[in-house]
Design a protein around this motif. Structure first.
Motif, PDB file in Angstrom:
ATOM      1  N   GLU A 151      64.246  50.648   4.313  1.00 48.35           N
ATOM      2  CA  GLU A 151      64.001  51.395   3.087  1.00 48.35           C
ATOM      3  C   GLU A 151      64.341  52.869   3.245  1.00 48.35           C
ATOM      4  OE1 GLU A 151      63.201  51.505  -0.848  1.00 48.35           O
ATOM      5  OE2 GLU A 151      63.143  49.711   0.423  1.00 48.35           O
ATOM      6  N   CYS A 152      63.987  53.432   4.392  1.00 48.27           N
ATOM      7  CA  CYS A 152      64.300  54.852   4.623  1.00 48.27           C
ATOM      8  C   CYS A 152      65.800  55.079   4.651  1.00 48.27           C
ATOM      9  CB  CYS A 152      63.691  55.307   5.941  1.00 48.27           C
ATOM     10  SG  CYS A 152      61.885  55.351   5.931  1.00 48.27           S
ATOM     11  N   GLY A 153      66.527  54.140   5.216  1.00 53.15           N
ATOM     12  CA  GLY A 153      67.985  54.253   5.246  1.00 53.15           C
ATOM     13  C   GLY A 153      68.576  54.251   3.852  1.00 53.15           C
ATOM     14  N   LEU A 154      68.039  53.375   2.978  1.00 52.58           N
ATOM     15  CA  LEU A 154      68.520  53.336   1.597  1.00 52.58           C
ATOM     16  C   LEU A 154      68.302  54.673   0.905  1.00 52.58           C
ATOM     17  CD1 LEU A 154      67.283  49.808   0.421  1.00 52.58           C
ATOM     18  CD2 LEU A 154      69.643  50.523   0.793  1.00 52.58           C
ATOM     19  N   LYS A 155      67.120  55.252   1.119  1.00 56.15           N
ATOM     20  CA  LYS A 155      66.823  56.532   0.480  1.00 56.15           C
ATOM     21  C   LYS A 155      67.677  57.650   1.064  1.00 56.15           C
ATOM     22  CE  LYS A 155      62.109  55.261  -0.837  1.00 56.15           C
ATOM     23  NZ  LYS A 155      60.675  55.524  -0.705  1.00 56.15           N
ATOM     24  N   ALA A 156      67.985  57.566   2.358  1.00 50.52           N
ATOM     25  CA  ALA A 156      68.833  58.586   2.979  1.00 50.52           C
ATOM     26  C   ALA A 156      70.245  58.521   2.417  1.00 50.52           C
ATOM     27  CB  ALA A 156      68.851  58.376   4.500  1.00 50.52           C
ATOM     28  N   ILE A 157      70.760  57.290   2.229  1.00 52.03           N
ATOM     29  CA  ILE A 157      72.088  57.143   1.625  1.00 52.03           C
ATOM     30  C   ILE A 157      72.082  57.693   0.202  1.00 52.03           C
ATOM     31  CG2 ILE A 157      73.770  55.444   0.792  1.00 52.03           C
ATOM     32  CD1 ILE A 157      73.997  55.556   3.705  1.00 52.03           C
ATOM     33  N   GLU A 158      70.978  57.410  -0.537  1.00 51.88           N
ATOM     34  CA  GLU A 158      70.872  57.891  -1.912  1.00 51.88           C
ATOM     35  C   GLU A 158      70.904  59.407  -1.969  1.00 51.88           C
ATOM     36  OE1 GLU A 158      68.065  57.145  -5.855  1.00 51.88           O
ATOM     37  OE2 GLU A 158      67.386  56.517  -3.856  1.00 51.88           O
ATOM     38  N   MET A 159      70.232  60.046  -0.994  1.00 55.54           N
ATOM     39  CA  MET A 159      70.235  61.510  -0.941  1.00 55.54           C
ATOM     40  C   MET A 159      71.632  62.047  -0.645  1.00 55.54           C
ATOM     41  SD  MET A 159      66.724  62.505   1.070  1.00 55.54           S
ATOM     42  CE  MET A 159      67.172  64.244   1.061  1.00 55.54           C
ATOM     43  N   SER A 160      72.458  61.227   0.029  1.00 62.29           N
ATOM     44  CA  SER A 160      73.762  61.721   0.492  1.00 62.29           C
ATOM     45  C   SER A 160      74.916  61.108  -0.290  1.00 62.29           C
ATOM     46  CB  SER A 160      73.934  61.380   1.983  1.00 62.29           C
ATOM     47  OG  SER A 160      72.803  61.755   2.728  1.00 62.29           O
ATOM     48  N   THR A 161      74.624  60.512  -1.446  1.00 58.95           N
ATOM     49  CA  THR A 161      75.698  59.829  -2.181  1.00 58.95           C
ATOM     50  C   THR A 161      76.837  60.770  -2.562  1.00 58.95           C
ATOM     51  OG1 THR A 161      74.332  60.128  -4.164  1.00 58.95           O
ATOM     52  CG2 THR A 161      74.333  57.947  -3.148  1.00 58.95           C
ATOM     53  N   CYS A 205      76.545  50.115  -2.326  1.00 64.02           N
ATOM     54  CA  CYS A 205      76.154  51.382  -2.958  1.00 64.02           C
ATOM     55  C   CYS A 205      76.085  51.229  -4.480  1.00 64.02           C
ATOM     56  CB  CYS A 205      77.152  52.478  -2.594  1.00 64.02           C
ATOM     57  SG  CYS A 205      77.042  53.013  -0.874  1.00 64.02           S
ATOM     58  N   ILE A 206      77.058  50.568  -5.071  1.00 63.72           N
ATOM     59  CA  ILE A 206      77.072  50.411  -6.524  1.00 63.72           C
ATOM     60  C   ILE A 206      75.908  49.554  -6.990  1.00 63.72           C
ATOM     61  CG2 ILE A 206      78.368  49.293  -8.391  1.00 63.72           C
ATOM     62  CD1 ILE A 206      80.867  50.482  -7.313  1.00 63.72           C
ATOM     63  N   GLN A 207      75.591  48.525  -6.203  1.00 64.47           N
ATOM     64  CA  GLN A 207      74.461  47.665  -6.571  1.00 64.47           C
ATOM     65  C   GLN A 207      73.142  48.427  -6.499  1.00 64.47           C
ATOM     66  OE1 GLN A 207      75.284  44.528  -3.722  1.00 64.47           O
ATOM     67  NE2 GLN A 207      75.742  43.099  -5.367  1.00 64.47           N
ATOM     68  N   GLU A 208      73.015  49.318  -5.528  1.00 58.82           N
ATOM     69  CA  GLU A 208      71.755  50.033  -5.336  1.00 58.82           C
ATOM     70  C   GLU A 208      71.656  51.277  -6.224  1.00 58.82           C
ATOM     71  OE1 GLU A 208      69.089  49.372  -3.572  1.00 58.82           O
ATOM     72  OE2 GLU A 208      69.825  47.494  -2.708  1.00 58.82           O
ATOM     73  N   GLY A 210      73.918  52.318  -8.855  1.00 55.95           N
ATOM     74  CA  GLY A 210      74.975  52.276  -9.859  1.00 55.95           C
ATOM     75  C   GLY A 210      74.842  53.339 -10.935  1.00 55.95           C
ATOM     76  N   SER A 211      73.669  53.432 -11.538  1.00 57.80           N
ATOM     77  CA  SER A 211      73.509  54.388 -12.652  1.00 57.80           C
ATOM     78  C   SER A 211      73.689  55.818 -12.183  1.00 57.80           C
ATOM     79  CB  SER A 211      72.125  54.199 -13.275  1.00 57.80           C
ATOM     80  OG  SER A 211      71.111  54.359 -12.295  1.00 57.80           O
ATOM     81  N   LYS A 212      73.200  56.147 -10.992  1.00 52.69           N
ATOM     82  CA  LYS A 212      73.338  57.499 -10.466  1.00 52.69           C
ATOM     83  C   LYS A 212      74.802  57.824 -10.198  1.00 52.69           C
ATOM     84  CE  LYS A 212      71.649  60.505  -6.767  1.00 52.69           C
ATOM     85  NZ  LYS A 212      70.782  60.608  -5.565  1.00 52.69           N
ATOM     86  N   LEU A 213      75.535  56.878  -9.633  1.00 52.19           N
ATOM     87  CA  LEU A 213      76.942  57.104  -9.337  1.00 52.19           C
ATOM     88  C   LEU A 213      77.752  57.280 -10.612  1.00 52.19           C
ATOM     89  CD1 LEU A 213      77.459  54.476  -6.497  1.00 52.19           C
ATOM     90  CD2 LEU A 213      77.397  56.949  -6.238  1.00 52.19           C
ATOM     91  N   LYS A 214      77.339  56.538 -11.653  1.00 55.29           N
ATOM     92  CA  LYS A 214      78.050  56.651 -12.923  1.00 55.29           C
ATOM     93  C   LYS A 214      77.956  58.060 -13.473  1.00 55.29           C
ATOM     94  CE  LYS A 214      77.896  54.993 -17.664  1.00 55.29           C
ATOM     95  NZ  LYS A 214      77.140  54.202 -18.650  1.00 55.29           N
ATOM     96  N   ASP A 215      76.787  58.665 -13.298  1.00 55.34           N
ATOM     97  CA  ASP A 215      76.585  60.012 -13.837  1.00 55.34           C
ATOM     98  C   ASP A 215      77.305  61.066 -13.002  1.00 55.34           C
ATOM     99  OD1 ASP A 215      74.988  58.840 -15.743  1.00 55.34           O
ATOM    100  OD2 ASP A 215      73.122  59.163 -14.596  1.00 55.34           O
ATOM    101  N   ILE A 216      77.323  60.888 -11.680  1.00 51.75           N
ATOM    102  CA  ILE A 216      77.833  61.950 -10.790  1.00 51.75           C
ATOM    103  C   ILE A 216      79.313  61.749 -10.477  1.00 51.75           C
ATOM    104  CG2 ILE A 216      77.519  63.054  -8.530  1.00 51.75           C
ATOM    105  CD1 ILE A 216      74.626  62.085  -8.581  1.00 51.75           C
ATOM    106  N   HIS A 217      79.723  60.497 -10.248  1.00 56.37           N
ATOM    107  CA  HIS A 217      81.067  60.236  -9.722  1.00 56.37           C
ATOM    108  C   HIS A 217      81.867  59.344 -10.668  1.00 56.37           C
ATOM    109  CE1 HIS A 217      80.065  62.035  -5.861  1.00 56.37           C
ATOM    110  NE2 HIS A 217      78.955  61.304  -5.815  1.00 56.37           N
TER     111      HIS A 217
END
Length: 1734
Positions: A151-161, A205-208, A210-217
């Protein structure tokens, strides 16, 4: 998401799987920016020397996080720096997950996430700075670990997307760009894996997020879509990355709200590569989508089906389509659909489509497609049942009731349907299940068996017990007949049925033996008893079955006897008390089955008897308590005293077992009886010891003497068992057994054995001395030595042995010839080693006398090696054939012969020959070589034992030691010299064993100068080999480098035992460099390849050498092109070792039809050895160019050998794109290779690499090339043509059922070619004939167009084929042409024409060549005999067999009748056997055929006379004629019975072929009817021969012959004895025959003299051939073991042809039978008392 689409594990991230495995087992290095850090956590990890230490360091760092704020960041950096699945990474993961969950102090979740995020951002920046794609890939794969339950790894990736996502897109772009310029297939394959890893992570990354990536990238997502489309449309990229890219595109469409548009675009696609887009939709729609766009999903399903059918020959597309459809079936099954709604209607249409697809590919040749279709079918049926789609289910029933589906397909469909709908529905709707499928195929086809099992289990839940039994169990019992081949499978099903419903046991037992076999009842009873299932009245059932159990124990079937034994022994509880029934039957089993010939059955029997004795021991522990109490009242002291009627049953059983086991140790017992008896007797003695049972009364009186004789057994394992039992008995009884039983075991006798020239005698002497030393009172026999505290008698014995050894050494120094004869040294050395292995060296080190003995022994060993060195170091230690009878070299010394006249020319050695007589015998080369190499062997093993186990004096302060450091070094130099200079293989192989022990000891020592010695020796040896100067003076360049590879192997394998491989890496790298270096001398490369061969063959190295296989294969193949023969030879040997290392030991003798376990898919092979793909392509390209120039391509042969063992994978093109099809053009072009064998291998390789679907296309391409070449007959290359024809022939054989068009094209091509070129090459024409035969033999009629039929029959009109000159140098053409003509006649004319062709012209006509005659005779013989009968003795080809099997049954029977009645055939055959030109194969078959003809007119006397003229091969068919005479006359006339029985006795001798001896038994069955009359009329000559022949055949070495004879015996005595048995084991038949003879004598009231005459006849018959053996009385092994017969140079035991026979046992049985039958006749009893087994 469909997990099948993400099948490539994240572990598979590097260049290959092996590399990643190495990464996970290597120590973790510090990240670069920590390398110079002085922080405590860095130093702690750096100081760890092993993975466990590193894991412990990580734990310690985590504990001390509070002390250093940077430690957490260090762990985060280390986590991403470690390879995936590495133990250190796993440990950090566990610690961080635990810390995040607990959330204490500075290690809460936010701090961990921040640390991980910083590391990820740093890694991305560092990777972007790198140019190598492998560095980018490592970063990508390292981040994938964050998505695996972290779980921590997922959140770390999210912080660094913001950094990670663009980086991943850039990575894909980088990989695709570089792929555009790469050409190497193996390198491209690595990049495909990089693409897969990056796309997979992007998808996560897209599955986890997706909505955030759509807004930023959003722009990056658009760029990613373009890249994914590029991946999807590139057919070079494997399917796995493409399907993941398709899923990613579908997710992207959902994010951008263009999902519907995306589906519409995919529906219109026509590119088969875009099936990945369909997969994307299938993996992304949910139930809500299906309700809304069910019609579109239906269209997508149709699109997938369309692509699959259009590309059915493309494995990766077909597999991808099947997975996608399976996923659709899972989704529909999981949805809640409402009746009468549009989505439900669409679902029904989809299910119909799925069912059609399933039926189309359910029998596809790819396993993965078949298995997926099976699961797809089950889901389809389940979904149809769920939505009440009865129409579809009825369609399934209709298909199963029709003839459209094959048997296997029906079984699979019904099995999957039954899993959903139940058995009752299947039976009701498919009545042909019982009437057709089960009736014809149950027990014959495993698919039908599986269907029966499934339906039976399902039915058990649906119907009552009575109905279930009647429907299923009774059905099986009707099939389960004794002679039915289906019995084994039926019994397996019955056992499963019993486990399902135990009550059926009583029902099965109630049937009579005539209704069902006894083995079926045994199987059912065993299933109940073993599983501990409770059944009412089971004890009563067992009692009723007791008579059947006795018959089972005596059955002729090994399986039935073992099943009976299992039933008696195996219970659910091992403490269950033995019953009287069990004890009696176990004793009977031991009586008649201890001599079991089959090793597998023997081991099963031993295991079961061990269980029985364990049960007995557990029973005794329980029952002896009560028995001892009862005996105490009667003043009895021990439980074993006076075992009488009141003793427990188990104690009596143990006593009786021991009695039988000791009785089995008679002189002449075969190996099985001796081995089984000794092993069980040892266990019995141990039970007596454990239960404190006295041995005085429980052991028979002759036990000790029998065991003492076993010390002379020819098998060392039996000697060891015997001496262990004797020592145990002596210890329990506390008495001197040698003195008490007056055993012939004295020091003088032992010394004679130890100095015997026979190796087996010296082993016997060693074990006798061990037993002699068991009593300390014998110590004075060795002389006066000061006793030691530890094992004084062994010390004295070793002193005495050393004294004898010194005497022998003195003789050897004077004359090795005399020593080889009078004291060959190795016997004493073996005994010294035998004693050393039984001593505790740590205790020896405490006493100086022992130290002195070891020092003396080391010195003696070195001197002995020096003395025998001239022999074992000779260039040919085995001798040279021309010099075998010349004088031996002068360095061997002079030989003293006492009496030249009597002894000089004597070459006969006997185990009983006295030393004084031995001195008169001339020493032979065999004796000298034996003395020399066995001395080196024993010296090596002794020194190895000493260095391995002796405490060392590592410093002057060491007080307790056995050998010094200097002695250790001396032994090392001694071994090095032995391995370098010895030429005799046996000697240096044993030196290797000793040297290995030395190396093991050195690697384990902690003293640096000793620990480094092995590595130093290895460096010195490799340096010596690498020198360009001649090495012959120091190491052996011949004999595959002799001991040098063994030296290297010992140095390397011994290091593995301490967990290190540095020497292996050093050695392999140097040797491979040396092989690859053309600058080095050929001798150096030869040595290097010989060493590599030994290392690749070594089982100890196992997987450690796998990473060097690539380079090894390249070196071996390059070595084929060497200039010197020695280097080429070494290359071939190295290549052979590598083939075994890669593909395993060959499991079949037929190298043309290899077991699938000796093959490998191309996908797996090139994933393991990726470098070989480019290498093979380059070498094949080079070879094809050489072949085109008509030059020899030496390296082609090994390449084809490897490629012919590869085959296409079902997963080819999914994760790897290294396709086998790339090799096919090069291999095909090698068809013109000048060597025929290479052309043959090329055809095999093409066949292996071409997929089944591509065979027709490949054949047509070959045909086209042949047609083109036919247009230019002047430039025709016959080698090319032959290669092309070979490939067509191989492919056609594999295709089996070619269609009409393909047959037409092949036939037309070959006829057109022959018409245009008029080739008269016999080899080519023979191959063309074989192609036509392959086509015709699978046809029952010619249903082809007229043009095709004319082409197929074209060669029947070619007169040149009949010209003998055409096939003069290749006569096998005549055979093929004859079979071709037979096929054309079979298919075009009635059977009368075929008969005329076989008989006209006559076989003796001048135009008939012998090869054609032989084929004709083979065909006639097959027609007259049953085609399924064994014809192996006649060497009949497969083509001939297939021709006869292709004939319709009616035609075959009519032909056989006509041939059998033909006078012309009879006359021709009689003329053939009298021809002047003798052709043995034709004569054999002529006699065999005549034995079947109606006009058979040979007289018995004439046949017996003919048999003396002909060799052994012709005697077998002659015996068939003899049998025909016997049948014709209704037995043997009294006038010729004598000569007939003499003939049968002659052919029944053990050295004759099995088939000949079997015929003797078959003829005996016709003569047996006269035995009773001869007995009544006292025809002693007849009786002598008949009894001798019957007993000889009952003791034959072949089971089939024994069994046949046993049936003859039973047929003659069944009525007399009132027995219902139809077959018994031969040992029982032997007893019954003797008993029956005695009973008949008693019934006819014969006088005493006549009875004694019969007994003497039996005695004479059994002793025949044994009395001639001068040593048999002195050897305990009798006729089948180690008795030394009078012969030339019998130093070793001479084994008889029949090792099973036990005439002594038969004689013992005869004595017992006659004593019992004539107990009221004093004269007979008196004679029998004096009679002794010979």
């Amino acid at each position: 998401m469909n997990s099948l689409n993400l099948r490539v594990s994240s572990v598979k991230t590097g260049e290959n799987v092996k590399k990643n495995a190495d990464m996970r087992t290597a120590l973790v290095t510090l990240p670069k920016h920590y390398e110079n850090s002085e922080a405590s956590y860095c130093l702690e990890l750096k100081n760890a020397k092993s993975i466990p230490e590193q894991v412990a360091a990580v734990k310690n760092i985590f504990k001390n996080l509070s002390r250093d704020s940077q430690a957490l960041q260090f762990l985060a950096d280390l986590y991403f720096h470690c390879p995936l699945k590495h133990p250190v990474r796993n440990q950090i993961l566990k610690l961080l997950i635990t810390a995040a969950r607990l959330g204490t102090g500075d290690t809460d979740e936010s701090s961990i996430v921040n640390a991980l995020s910083q590391t990820i951002q740093r890694l991305v920046e560092e990777a972007r700075a790198e140019t190598e794609s492998s560095a980018w890939n490592f970063t990508v794969t390292s981040m994938t670990g964050c998505f695996e339950n972290f779980e921590c790894g997922l959140k770390a990736i999210e912080m660094s997307t913001s950094q990670v996502f663009p980086f991943l897109c850039a990575a894909v772009q980088k990989y695709l760009t570089e792929l555009g310029v790469l050409s190497s297939p193996s390198v491209r394959n690595e990049y495909y894996l990089y693409v897969h890893n990056a796309v997979r992570l992007l998808l996560s990354c897209i599955q986890e997020y997706g909505s955030k990536l759509k807004d930023i990238h959003s722009d990056t997502l658009k760029q990613l879509s373009v890249l994914c489309k590029q991946v999807v449309q590139d057919d070079e990229i494997p399917m796995d990355p493409r399907t993941n890219a398709g899923i990613l595109l579908a997710h992207n469409a959902r994010l951008n709200a263009t999902y519907d548009t995306f589906i519409q675009e995919v529906k219109l696609t026509k590119n088969p590569n875009e099936i990945a887009l369909c997969v994307g939709i299938v993996n992304t729609f949910d139930q809500h989508d299906f309700q809304r766009i069910s019609a579109d999903i239906r269209d997508i399903c149709s699109k997938i089906d369309e692509i699959a059918n259009a590309n059915a020959t493309v494995p990766n597309i077909l597999l991808c389509a099947t997975r996608a459809l399976y996923q659709i079936s899972k989704i529909i099954l999981s949805f809640e659909l409402k009746a009468q709604s549009p989505p439900t209607d669409d679902a029904k249409l989809i299910l119909r489509k799925l069912l059609i697809y399933t039926f189309g590919f359910l029998e596809h040749h790819m396993d993965s497609v078949r298995h997926l279709c099976r699961d797809l079918l089950r889901n389809t049926v389940a979904a149809a049942y769920k939505i009440k789609f009865d129409f579809l289910i009825q369609k399934i029933y209709d298909a199963c009731n029709s003839e459209r589906l094959s048997l296997s397909m029906k079984c699979i469909v019904l099995q999957q349907t039954a899993a959903i709908l139940g058995a009752d529905a299947i039976i009701r709707n498919c009545p042909e299940v019982f009437t057709n499928i089960f009736a014809e195929q149950l027990g014959r086809d495993f698919m039908v068996n599986n269907l029966f099992e499934t339906l039976m289990y399902a039915s058990h839940k649906e119907v009552n017990f009575e109905t279930w039994v009647k429907l299923w169990i009774e059905y099986m019992l009707v099939i389960a007949t004794s002679n039915d081949a289906r019995l084994s499978d039926i019994e397996t099903l019955i056992v499963k049925a019993v486990k399902c419903e135990p009550k059926i046991v009583q029902h099965i037992i109630q049937h009579t033996d005539t209704e069902i076999p006894i083995s079926t009842k045994l199987s059912a009873l065993w299933a109940v008893r073993k599983a501990g299932i409770k059944v009412e009245d089971f004890t009563e059932v067992m009692e009723k079955f007791s008579s059947n159990l006795v018959h089972s124990i005596l059955s002729n079937s090994d399986d039935t006897r073992i099943m009976a034994l299992r039933l008696l022994v195996e219970t659910n509880k091992t403490t269950e008390l033995l019953t009287l029934l069990e004890c009696e039957n176990l004793l009977n089993y031991l009586e008649y089955n201890a001599n079991c010939q089959s090793p597998a059955t023997r081991q099963k029997m031993l295991g079961l008897f061990n269980k029985a004795l364990i049960r007995c021991e557990l029973n005794l522990v329980k029952v002896l308590k009560d028995y001892k109490s009862a005996k105490a009242v009667g003043a009895a002291s021990n439980a074993g005293d006076r075992i009488g009627g009141s003793a427990p049953l188990q104690l009596k059983f143990l006593r009786d077992v021991i009695k039988k086991l000791v009785g089995n140790l008679f002189q002449g017992a075969n190996f099985s009886r001796r081995s089984v008896s000794l092993q069980l007797l040892e266990q019995c003695i141990q039970i007596c010891s454990n239960c404190t049972i006295s041995l005085d009364d429980i052991l028979p009186q002759n036990t000790v003497k029998a065991l003492a004789e076993m010390l002379a057994d020819s098998y060392e394992a039996n000697k060891e068992l015997a001496v262990n039992i004797l020592k145990a008995i002596e210890k329990r009884l506390d008495c001197n057994l040698i003195k008490q039983h007056q055993l012939n075991i004295s020091l003088t006798h032992i010394c004679n054995l130890l100095t015997s020239v026979r190796p087996t005698d010296s082993v016997t002497g060693a074990y006798q001395l061990e037993f002699f030393c068991n009593r300390t009172e014998h110590i004075g026999s060795f002389g006066s030595y000061e006793p030691t505290n530890y094992n004084a008698i062994y010390y004295a014995a070793l002193r005495w042995l050393l004294q004898e050894l010194k005497a022998g050494l003195k003789v050897a120094k004077e004359s090795l010839l005399q020593a080889a004869k009078l004291n060959p040294l190795y016997g004493i050395l073996f005994t010294v080693k035998h004693f050393l292995m039984r001593l505790d060296f740590k205790t020896l080190a405490q006493e100086i006398p022992w130290r002195i003995v070891i020092a003396e022994l080391i010195v003696l060993c070195k001197e002995l090696t020096t003395v025998v060195a001239p022999v074992v170091n000779s260039s040919s230690p085995e001798g040279h054939l021309p010099n075998d009878f010349s004088k031996l070299p002068p360095e061997y010394g002079e030989e003293l012969i006492v009496d030249e006249k009597d002894g000089a020319n004597c070459k006969i050695l006997s185990s009983k020959l006295a030393k004084i007589d031995l001195s008169n015998i001339k020493t032979t080369p065999q004796m000298v070589l034996l003395c020399a190499w066995r001395t080196v062997k024993e010296v090596s093993l002794i020194l190895g034992e000493i260095v391995l186990r002796s405490p060392l004096q590592l410093s002057k302060l060491t007080e307790q030691f056995l050998i010094t450091k200097e002695q250790l070094l001396e032994i090392g130099e001694h071994f090095k010299q032995l391995l370098a200079e010895t030429k005799h293989r046996g000697a240096f192989e044993q030196a290797y064993v000793g040297f290995s022990k030395l190396c093991c000891r050195l690697w384990r020592l902690e003293v640096l100068d000793l620990n480094s010695l092995p590595m130093q020796w290895l460096r010195d040896l490799l340096t010596l080999i690498s020198k360009d100067e001649q090495l012959n003076e120091k190491i052996c360049a011949t004999r595959r480098s002799a001991g040098v590879p063994f030296m290297v192997q010992a140095l390397i394998t011994s290091e593995l035992q301490v967990g290190s491989t540095k020497s292996l890496y050093y050695c392999m790298s140097h040797l491979l460099q040396l092989c690859a270096s053309r600058e080095r001398s050929a001798e150096s490369r030869t040595h290097a390849m010989n060493i590599l061969r030994a290392l690749f063959r070594c089982t100890d190295l196992n997987e450690a050498v796998v990473e060097y296989v690539c380079d090894g294969v390249m070196c071996a193949i390059r070595g084929y092109d060497a200039e010197t023969w020695s280097e080429k030879n070494s290359a071939t040997l190295l290549f052979s070792a590598l083939i075994t290392r890669i593909f395993g030991v060959q499991r079949t003798r037929d190298s043309d039809n290899l077991n699938v376990r000796n093959k490998m898919t191309g996908r797996v092979f090139f994933l393991r050895y990726p470098k070989l793909y480019d290498f093979f392509l380059a070498q094949l390209h080079e070879a094809s160019e050489l072949v085109q120039k008509q030059k020899k391509a030496h390296k082609l042969h090994p390449l084809l050998l490897i490629l012919s063992r590869l085959y296409p994978s079902a997963l080819e093109g999914t994760e790897s794109n290294l396709k086998l099809t790339e090799f096919i053009p090069y291999i095909s072009s090698c068809a013109s290779c000048p060597e025929m064998q290479t052309r043959y291998l090329a055809a095999k390789a093409v066949l292996a690499l071409v997929s089944k679907d591509a065979i027709p296309v490949t054949i047509l391409r070959m045909c086209a090339e042949i047609v083109i070449s036919a247009d230019q007959p002047k430039s025709l290359n016959l080698n090319v043509l032959h290669g092309q024809l070979l490939q067509i022939y191989m492919l056609l054989k594999a295709h089996k059922q070619p269609d009409v068009e393909l047959v037409g094209d092949i036939a037309t091509t070959l006829v057109l070619f022959q018409e245009k070129t008029q080739v008269k090459n016999a080899i080519l024409l023979k191959l063309i004939m074989d192609i036509f035969i392959e086509i015709l033999q699978s046809q029952s009629n010619l249903n082809y167009p007229q043009e095709t039929i004319q082409s197929l029959l074209y060669f029947t009109t070619q007169k040149e084929f009949y010209n003998p000159e055409l096939s003069f140098y290749y006569p096998v053409l005549r055979k093929s042409f004859y079979i071709y003509n037979l096929h054309t006649l079979r298919l075009t004319l009635p059977f009368g024409a075929l008969s005329d062709y076989l008989l006209c012209p006559p076989l003796t006509h001048n135009t008939m060549q012998f090869e054609q005659t032989e084929v004709c005779l083979n065909i006639i013989l097959l027609l007259l005999r049953n085609v399924e009968m064994d014809v192996s003795e006649f060497e009949i080809s497969n083509d001939e067999l297939r021709f006869v099997r292709a004939l319709p049954t009616a035609m075959r029977d009519n032909l056989a009748t006509e041939l059998r009645q033909s006078k012309a055939l009879h006359a021709t055959l009689k003329e053939l056997i009298q021809k002047t030109l003798y052709y043995p194969e034709c004569v054999m078959k002529a006699y065999a055929i005549m034995s079947y003809l109606d006009h058979f007119d040979f007289a018995l006397s004439q046949l017996l006379k003919e048999s003396k003229k002909h060799p052994g091969d012709v005697k077998s068919p002659l015996t068939m004629c003899v049998e025909r005479v016997v049948l014709k006359q209704g037995g043997v006339d009294s006038k010729v019975s004598q000569s007939c029985l003499e003939y049968l006795l002659e052919i029944s001798q053990a050295w004759n072929p099995d088939c000949l001896r079997l015929k003797a038994a078959q003829i005996l069955s016709h003569i047996a009817v006269h035995f009773n009359k001869a007995l009544e009329k006292k025809k002693l000559p007849f009786l002598r021969l008949y009894i001798g022949l019957t007993l000889a055949l009952l003791m034959d070495d072949d089971f089939e012959i024994r069994d046949y004879t046993a049936k003859i015996v039973l047929n003659n005595i069944t009525e007399d004895l009132g027995m219902s048995m139809t077959s018994v084991v031969a040992t029982m038949a032997q007893r019954l025959f003797l008993q029956s003879t005695a009973d008949k004598l008693e019934a006819m009231r014969a006088d005493d003299n006549y009875i004694l005459d019969i007994f003497k006849i039996i005695n004479e018959a059994l002793s025949l051939g044994i009395g001639a053996d001068e040593d048999s009385s002195g050897s305990m092994n009798g006729s089948n073991s180690s008795s030394s017969t009078t012969g030339d140079l019998e130093i070793f035991d001479k084994h008889e042809a029949n090792v099973f026979a036990e005439p002594q046992k038969a004689m013992l049985d005869a004595i017992v039978v006659f004593k019992t039958s004539f107990k009221t006749r004093p004269k007979i009893l008196s004679y029998l008392e004096e009679a002794k087994p010979f």
